[in-house]
Design a protein around this motif. Sequence first.
Motif, PDB file in Angstrom:
ATOM      1  N   ALA A  24      16.644  -0.483  11.002  1.00 19.01           N
ATOM      2  CA  ALA A  24      15.398  -1.035  10.482  1.00 19.01           C
ATOM      3  C   ALA A  24      14.409   0.072  10.121  1.00 19.01           C
ATOM      4  O   ALA A  24      13.699  -0.011   9.111  1.00 19.01           O
ATOM      5  N   TRP A  25      14.337   1.114  10.934  1.00 17.69           N
ATOM      6  CA  TRP A  25      13.445   2.240  10.659  1.00 17.69           C
ATOM      7  C   TRP A  25      13.827   2.931   9.354  1.00 17.69           C
ATOM      8  O   TRP A  25      12.955   3.291   8.540  1.00 17.69           O
ATOM      9  N   LEU A  26      15.126   3.113   9.143  1.00 17.58           N
ATOM     10  CA  LEU A  26      15.576   3.761   7.909  1.00 17.58           C
ATOM     11  C   LEU A  26      15.189   2.952   6.671  1.00 17.58           C
ATOM     12  O   LEU A  26      14.800   3.503   5.641  1.00 17.58           O
ATOM     13  N   ALA A  27      15.292   1.631   6.778  1.00 17.11           N
ATOM     14  CA  ALA A  27      14.919   0.770   5.653  1.00 17.11           C
ATOM     15  C   ALA A  27      13.408   0.732   5.476  1.00 17.11           C
ATOM     16  O   ALA A  27      12.893   0.862   4.365  1.00 17.11           O
ATOM     17  N   ARG A  28      12.697   0.583   6.581  1.00 17.32           N
ATOM     18  CA  ARG A  28      11.251   0.381   6.537  1.00 17.32           C
ATOM     19  C   ARG A  28      10.486   1.665   6.232  1.00 17.32           C
ATOM     20  O   ARG A  28       9.589   1.688   5.391  1.00 17.32           O
ATOM     21  N   ASP A  29      10.830   2.753   6.941  1.00 14.96           N
ATOM     22  CA  ASP A  29      10.060   3.983   6.812  1.00 14.96           C
ATOM     23  C   ASP A  29      10.589   4.926   5.745  1.00 14.96           C
ATOM     24  O   ASP A  29       9.825   5.712   5.184  1.00 14.96           O
ATOM     25  N   LYS A  33      18.370   1.693   1.459  1.00 13.54           N
ATOM     26  CA  LYS A  33      19.144   0.458   1.507  1.00 13.54           C
ATOM     27  C   LYS A  33      20.214   0.636   2.578  1.00 13.54           C
ATOM     28  O   LYS A  33      21.113   1.465   2.444  1.00 13.54           O
ATOM     29  N   VAL A  34      20.094  -0.152   3.652  1.00 10.88           N
ATOM     30  CA  VAL A  34      20.894   0.064   4.854  1.00 10.88           C
ATOM     31  C   VAL A  34      21.752  -1.158   5.145  1.00 10.88           C
ATOM     32  O   VAL A  34      21.274  -2.297   5.067  1.00 10.88           O
ATOM     33  N   ALA A  79      15.096 -10.001   7.619  1.00 12.94           N
ATOM     34  CA  ALA A  79      13.673 -10.103   7.296  1.00 12.94           C
ATOM     35  C   ALA A  79      13.069  -8.750   6.958  1.00 12.94           C
ATOM     36  O   ALA A  79      11.947  -8.680   6.440  1.00 12.94           O
ATOM     37  N   VAL A  80      13.794  -7.672   7.229  1.00  8.12           N
ATOM     38  CA  VAL A  80      13.324  -6.319   6.924  1.00  8.12           C
ATOM     39  C   VAL A  80      13.805  -5.940   5.538  1.00  8.12           C
ATOM     40  O   VAL A  80      15.017  -5.924   5.270  1.00  8.12           O
ATOM     41  N   GLU A  81      12.884  -5.636   4.646  1.00  9.64           N
ATOM     42  CA  GLU A  81      13.253  -5.290   3.282  1.00  9.64           C
ATOM     43  C   GLU A  81      14.164  -4.063   3.277  1.00  9.64           C
ATOM     44  O   GLU A  81      13.874  -3.045   3.904  1.00  9.64           O
ATOM     45  N   GLY A  82      15.281  -4.179   2.567  1.00 10.54           N
ATOM     46  CA  GLY A  82      16.227  -3.071   2.463  1.00 10.54           C
ATOM     47  C   GLY A  82      17.303  -3.057   3.528  1.00 10.54           C
ATOM     48  O   GLY A  82      18.243  -2.275   3.443  1.00 10.54           O
ATOM     49  N   LEU A  83      17.184  -3.923   4.544  1.00 17.37           N
ATOM     50  CA  LEU A  83      18.168  -3.962   5.625  1.00 17.37           C
ATOM     51  C   LEU A  83      19.011  -5.220   5.542  1.00 17.37           C
ATOM     52  O   LEU A  83      18.494  -6.337   5.571  1.00 17.37           O
ATOM     53  N   SER A  84      20.326  -5.031   5.437  1.00 17.62           N
ATOM     54  CA  SER A  84      21.277  -6.134   5.467  1.00 17.62           C
ATOM     55  C   SER A  84      22.189  -5.947   6.671  1.00 17.62           C
ATOM     56  O   SER A  84      22.299  -4.859   7.235  1.00 17.62           O
TER      57      SER A  84
END
Length: 273
Positions: A24-29, A33-34, A79-84
Amino acid sequence: MRRIAFINEKGGTCKTTLAVNTAAWLARDRGLKVLLVDLDTQGHAGKSLGLDVRTLPRNVFHLLTDPTVRLEEVVQPSAVEGLSVLPAYKEMADFPLLIAQEPRRAHRLADRLAPAEAAGFDVLVFDAPPSMGLTTRNILVAATEVVVPVGLTYFALDGCAEVADTVRQVAESEGRPELRITKVVPTLYRRTALATAILERLQAYFPDTLAATPLGYNVKVDEAQSHGKTIWEYAPGSPGAKMLGAIAAEIFDGVPGKGSKRGGGRKKASSAA
């Protein structure tokens, strides 16, 4: 594409907590795209992101055992943008039995995740089961770097040494020379004489890879998981968020981080330190 596996054959080391929140940190900060790949029969990675893994028609087991199932049919958004997330559930218990006699049995996961880079993913994060069987061997073949969460208990060093030996053996036998342990993360930290002694032993054994930030107890981390949320959604200003952000920065950058700081724009995955 970075491929980071969180592995320890012992349960209760905060492996899923670190895998989910690092992803989530990689996607959020970092704006990456993770894809978080869950390989545990409990399906806790998906549950931590609010998925009801029991009701999903397909999960990672079907991708690994049915050649007609495509990656995009199984990947679920979060719900975290970029995280699947590529969810798992109890069917994964049968996976080792079904492929045990196949010549490329250790490469099934890597083969089935081959389309991930073309699909635009920058980073794969693997949450491994608490064992060193065939499923975990598949993860090691698919990964390029290994993070070992180590609960600060009496047998911590023994378990970590066993993981290190397995990583070396798989790298040699499966032709994965790039595979290595890039970070050892102390978890379940409390300010006790025993924890300090174990940290000193880990520092001596892993002088170049031991994380500077241990993961201590924080109730907000547990509460976030119980609500199907990452710490960044539930309590972004909590001490737990600061710890997890600093650890994620160490894992990704190879140097001690200062916690979570919202990044601007999308960045490409850097090479491992």
